[in-house]
Design a protein around this motif. Structure first.
Motif, PDB file in Angstrom:
ATOM      1  N   ILE A 128       0.831  -1.190  -0.027  1.00 11.17           N
ATOM      2  CA  ILE A 128       0.093  -0.124   0.005  1.00 11.17           C
ATOM      3  C   ILE A 128       0.929   1.124  -0.270  1.00 11.17           C
ATOM      4  N   LYS A 129       0.659   2.266  -0.765  1.00  5.81           N
ATOM      5  CA  LYS A 129       1.543   3.423  -1.114  1.00  5.81           C
ATOM      6  C   LYS A 129       0.883   4.559  -1.049  1.00  5.81           C
ATOM      7  N   SER A 130       1.307   5.571  -0.219  1.00  8.28           N
ATOM      8  CA  SER A 130       0.706   7.040  -0.171  1.00  8.28           C
ATOM      9  C   SER A 130       1.358   7.700  -1.370  1.00  8.28           C
ATOM     10  N   PRO A 131       0.896   8.873  -1.673  1.00  7.41           N
ATOM     11  CA  PRO A 131       1.299   9.543  -2.832  1.00  7.41           C
ATOM     12  C   PRO A 131       2.991   9.767  -2.928  1.00  7.41           C
ATOM     13  N   ILE A 132       3.319   9.905  -4.034  1.00  6.50           N
ATOM     14  CA  ILE A 132       5.094  10.308  -4.212  1.00  6.50           C
ATOM     15  C   ILE A 132       5.067  11.492  -5.263  1.00  6.50           C
ATOM     16  N   THR A 133       5.735  12.467  -5.015  1.00  4.87           N
ATOM     17  CA  THR A 133       5.724  13.548  -5.901  1.00  4.87           C
ATOM     18  C   THR A 133       6.613  13.115  -6.916  1.00  4.87           C
ATOM     19  N   THR A 134       6.296  13.644  -8.211  1.00  4.74           N
ATOM     20  CA  THR A 134       7.289  13.514  -9.350  1.00  4.74           C
ATOM     21  C   THR A 134       7.985  14.801  -9.747  1.00  4.74           C
ATOM     22  N   PRO A 135       9.313  14.963  -9.290  1.00  3.86           N
ATOM     23  CA  PRO A 135       9.862  15.996  -9.343  1.00  3.86           C
ATOM     24  C   PRO A 135       9.948  16.653 -10.907  1.00  3.86           C
ATOM     25  N   VAL A 195       8.009   7.749  -9.835  1.00  7.32           N
ATOM     26  CA  VAL A 195       8.231   6.354  -8.897  1.00  7.32           C
ATOM     27  C   VAL A 195       7.006   5.624  -9.296  1.00  7.32           C
ATOM     28  N   ASN A 196       5.589   6.497  -9.534  1.00 14.13           N
ATOM     29  CA  ASN A 196       4.497   5.601  -9.399  1.00 14.13           C
ATOM     30  C   ASN A 196       4.470   4.957 -10.892  1.00 14.13           C
ATOM     31  N   VAL A 197       4.679   5.538 -11.910  1.00 16.53           N
ATOM     32  CA  VAL A 197       4.897   4.572 -13.098  1.00 16.53           C
ATOM     33  C   VAL A 197       6.089   3.646 -13.248  1.00 16.53           C
ATOM     34  N   PHE A 248      -1.674  -0.811  -3.846  1.00 17.78           N
ATOM     35  CA  PHE A 248      -3.131  -0.068  -3.425  1.00 17.78           C
ATOM     36  C   PHE A 248      -2.543   1.262  -3.312  1.00 17.78           C
ATOM     37  N   GLU A 249      -3.273   2.101  -3.983  1.00 23.93           N
ATOM     38  CA  GLU A 249      -2.997   3.662  -3.603  1.00 23.93           C
ATOM     39  C   GLU A 249      -3.996   4.465  -3.957  1.00 23.93           C
ATOM     40  N   ALA A 250      -4.308   5.634  -3.408  1.00 22.30           N
ATOM     41  CA  ALA A 250      -5.360   6.503  -3.794  1.00 22.30           C
ATOM     42  C   ALA A 250      -5.120   7.288  -5.261  1.00 22.30           C
ATOM     43  N   THR A 251      -5.943   7.735  -5.712  1.00 24.70           N
ATOM     44  CA  THR A 251      -5.749   8.450  -7.282  1.00 24.70           C
ATOM     45  C   THR A 251      -5.103   9.754  -6.791  1.00 24.70           C
ATOM     46  N   HIS A 252      -5.394  10.697  -5.958  1.00 19.48           N
ATOM     47  CA  HIS A 252      -4.912  11.796  -5.724  1.00 19.48           C
ATOM     48  C   HIS A 252      -3.249  11.752  -5.712  1.00 19.48           C
ATOM     49  N   GLY A 253      -2.516  12.984  -5.671  1.00 19.23           N
ATOM     50  CA  GLY A 253      -1.206  13.088  -5.486  1.00 19.23           C
ATOM     51  C   GLY A 253      -0.873  13.569  -4.305  1.00 19.23           C
ATOM     52  N   SER A 254       0.349  13.912  -4.171  1.00 17.24           N
ATOM     53  CA  SER A 254       1.064  14.265  -2.907  1.00 17.24           C
ATOM     54  C   SER A 254       0.750  15.613  -2.341  1.00 17.24           C
ATOM     55  N   ALA A 255       0.003  16.533  -3.092  1.00 17.72           N
ATOM     56  CA  ALA A 255      -0.484  17.944  -2.596  1.00 17.72           C
ATOM     57  C   ALA A 255       0.518  18.532  -1.630  1.00 17.72           C
ATOM     58  N   PRO A 256       1.620  18.581  -2.050  1.00 14.26           N
ATOM     59  CA  PRO A 256       3.008  19.291  -1.264  1.00 14.26           C
ATOM     60  C   PRO A 256       2.779  20.581  -0.295  1.00 14.26           C
ATOM     61  N   LYS A 257       1.725  21.212  -0.898  1.00 12.84           N
ATOM     62  CA  LYS A 257       1.331  22.545  -0.031  1.00 12.84           C
ATOM     63  C   LYS A 257       0.812  22.194   1.211  1.00 12.84           C
ATOM     64  N   TYR A 258       0.255  21.269   1.379  1.00 15.54           N
ATOM     65  CA  TYR A 258      -0.298  20.698   2.617  1.00 15.54           C
ATOM     66  C   TYR A 258       0.411  19.400   3.669  1.00 15.54           C
ATOM     67  N   LYS A 312      -4.105  18.014   7.709  1.00 17.62           N
ATOM     68  CA  LYS A 312      -5.340  18.698   7.248  1.00 17.62           C
ATOM     69  C   LYS A 312      -5.889  17.946   6.058  1.00 17.62           C
ATOM     70  N   VAL A 313      -5.202  17.101   5.391  1.00 14.89           N
ATOM     71  CA  VAL A 313      -6.129  16.606   4.217  1.00 14.89           C
ATOM     72  C   VAL A 313      -6.922  15.454   4.657  1.00 14.89           C
ATOM     73  N   ASN A 314      -7.551  14.805   3.456  1.00 16.56           N
ATOM     74  CA  ASN A 314      -8.553  13.929   3.507  1.00 16.56           C
ATOM     75  C   ASN A 314      -8.095  12.437   3.502  1.00 16.56           C
ATOM     76  N   PRO A 315      -8.011  11.656   4.723  1.00 15.78           N
ATOM     77  CA  PRO A 315      -7.485  10.382   4.351  1.00 15.78           C
ATOM     78  C   PRO A 315      -8.250   9.517   3.674  1.00 15.78           C
ATOM     79  N   THR A 352     -12.611  16.113   7.224  1.00 15.82           N
ATOM     80  CA  THR A 352     -11.693  17.079   7.149  1.00 15.82           C
ATOM     81  C   THR A 352     -12.386  18.360   5.901  1.00 15.82           C
ATOM     82  N   TYR A 353     -11.626  19.461   6.056  1.00 12.92           N
ATOM     83  CA  TYR A 353     -12.232  20.729   5.474  1.00 12.92           C
ATOM     84  C   TYR A 353     -12.895  20.461   4.305  1.00 12.92           C
ATOM     85  N   ASP A 354     -12.295  19.614   3.395  1.00 15.36           N
ATOM     86  CA  ASP A 354     -12.890  19.510   2.091  1.00 15.36           C
ATOM     87  C   ASP A 354     -14.212  18.877   2.099  1.00 15.36           C
TER      88      ASP A 354
END
Ligand code: NAD
Length: 364
Positions: free
Chosen positions: A67-74, A82-84, A277-287, A292-295, A333-335
């Motif tokens: 199971i994987k949390s989001p990972i940023t593609t720099p 990394v996801n691909v 297994f992973e969420a569809t969304h990305g790593s939302a770095p600003k949060y 704060k974000v929705n799990p 969460t807020y959203d």
């Protein structure tokens, strides 16, 4: 001894806080899991020289489930996603995205219950491309202009769309197997076979052949443009959709939109030898680090994982607890609040705790 061994990749950006919350929810189901925690992503790039060290792949190859949390593609560092890379290295050819309405999630639609099964390795996404003006591109154009009645202009770029019998058979089988295991009634193959006879036409023909092996499940097909219209007009007529890579990419987002967006869209990438297994969304770095974000999307991905592990009863309990917390709308969460600035919104961990508490109450 733990019953299951699972690789947990905490990811980066908002990833680690989502992973921590999701792990707590899974552990609270009582299912015994031996967690093999493997860091990956931008936070470890400096120390290990790569965002995807071999140890991560070795761990998944050993455990077969991750199971994987989001990972940023720099951008601009030369590192590919990394996801691909994970999907490619482990040949995770099927991307399964259930899109289900939960009461309490703001959406234009109710009672949606669709599953998108997307082929992950072929089609225009195979990455076979020739840049306009390059020598190779010109050779491809010359070759095609020699053998095809239709001509390509010399100032074209070219992307190739391969769809194979092998690739189609295994994705359509995966869709039918998913349907069987999850009590679904119908599989719809989506294509543009009327125009792309030798790629989408092959996809449709092979899908029809595979369907003959699954007489217990209804089968039909739709042309992709018509499918888009029908999904927004009469989504209740559809159940499991199986699609080549590009249509699958687009319709996954369309279906996520029907149920309220990325915050609630879980996913599974499945291959012969492993499942991630992973969420569809990305790593939302600003949060990052803000709790704060929705799990929900990652927790719902863990519901898929528990089902994959054969822990259906625990999976159902966890899903019901998520549904309860969202329906109540208090500890979310807020959203998920009507007003995103609502001061009563809770943090990631608190929403996770509310889900755990709901499971405890239901068990009493
Ligand atoms: P994103 O999904 O990270 O964020 C877009 C916006 O969606 C956020 O700013 C936020 O407002 C909202 N959002 C996303 N997840 C949320 C959550 N759980 N709760 C509440 N709001 C949420 O998309 P992006 O900004 O395009 O991508 C950021 C990084 O993530 C990029 O580097 C991208 O490559 C990567 N990415 C990774 C994956 C993956 O790990 N599978 C998937 C998509 C994007």
């Amino acid at each position: 001894m733990s019953k299951h061994s699972v690789t947990l990749i905490p990811g980066d950006g908002i990833g680690p806080e989502l992973a921590e919350t999701t792990k707590a929810c899974i552990d609270a189901t009582g299912v015994s899991i031996d967690w093999d925690i493997q860091t990956a992503g931008i936070d470890i790039m400096e120390a290990e020289g790569t965002p995807l060290p071999d140890r991560v792949l070795e761990s998944i190859r050993k455990n077969h489930v991750a199971i994987k949390s989001p990972i940023t593609t720099p951008v601009g560092t030369g590192f590919r996603s990394v996801n691909v890379a994970l999907r490619k290295e482990l040949d995770l050819f099927a991307c399964i995205r259930p899109c289900k309405s939960y009461e309490g999630v703001r959406s234009r639609y109710q009672n949606i219950d669709l599953v998108v099964v997307r082929e992950n390795t072929e089609d225009l996404y195979a990455g076979i491309e020739f840049e306009k003006g390059s020598k190779e591109c010109q050779e491809v154009i010359d070759f095609i202009n020699k053998y095809s009645a239709r001509k390509i202009r010399n100032d074209s770029g070219v992307s190739i769309k391969p769809i194979s019998v092998f690739g189609t058979e295994r994705i359509v089988k995966a869709a039918f197997e998913y349907a069987r295991q999850n009590g679904r009634k119908k599989v719809t193959a989506v294509h543009k076979a009327n125009i792309m006879k030798y790629s989408d036409g092959l996809f449709l023909e092979v899908a029809r052949q595979v369907a003959k092996q699954y007489t217990d499940i209804e089968f039909d097909d739709r042309i992709v443009d018509n499918m888009c219209m029908q999904l927004v007009q009469t989504p209740e007529n559809y159940d499991v959709l199986v699609l080549p890579n590009l249509y699958g990419d687009i319709l996954s987002d369309l279906c996520a939109g029907l149920v309220g967006g990325l915050g609630v869209a879980p996913g599974a990438n499945i291959g012969e030898k492993g499942a991630l297994f992973e969420a569809t969304h990305g790593s939302a770095p600003k949060y990052k680090g803000m709790n704060k974000v929705n799990p929900t999307a990652l927790i719902l991905s863990s519901v898929l994982m528990l089902k994959h592990l054969g822990e259906t009863e625990a999976a159902n309990r966890l899903e019901q607890a998520v549904a309860h917390v969202i329906r109540e709308g208090k500890y979310v969460t807020y959203d998920m609040k009507a007003d995103r600035k609502d001061p009563t919104a809770v943090g990631t961990r608190e929403m996770g705790q509310a889900i755990i508490d709901s499971m405890k109450v239901a068990a009493k």
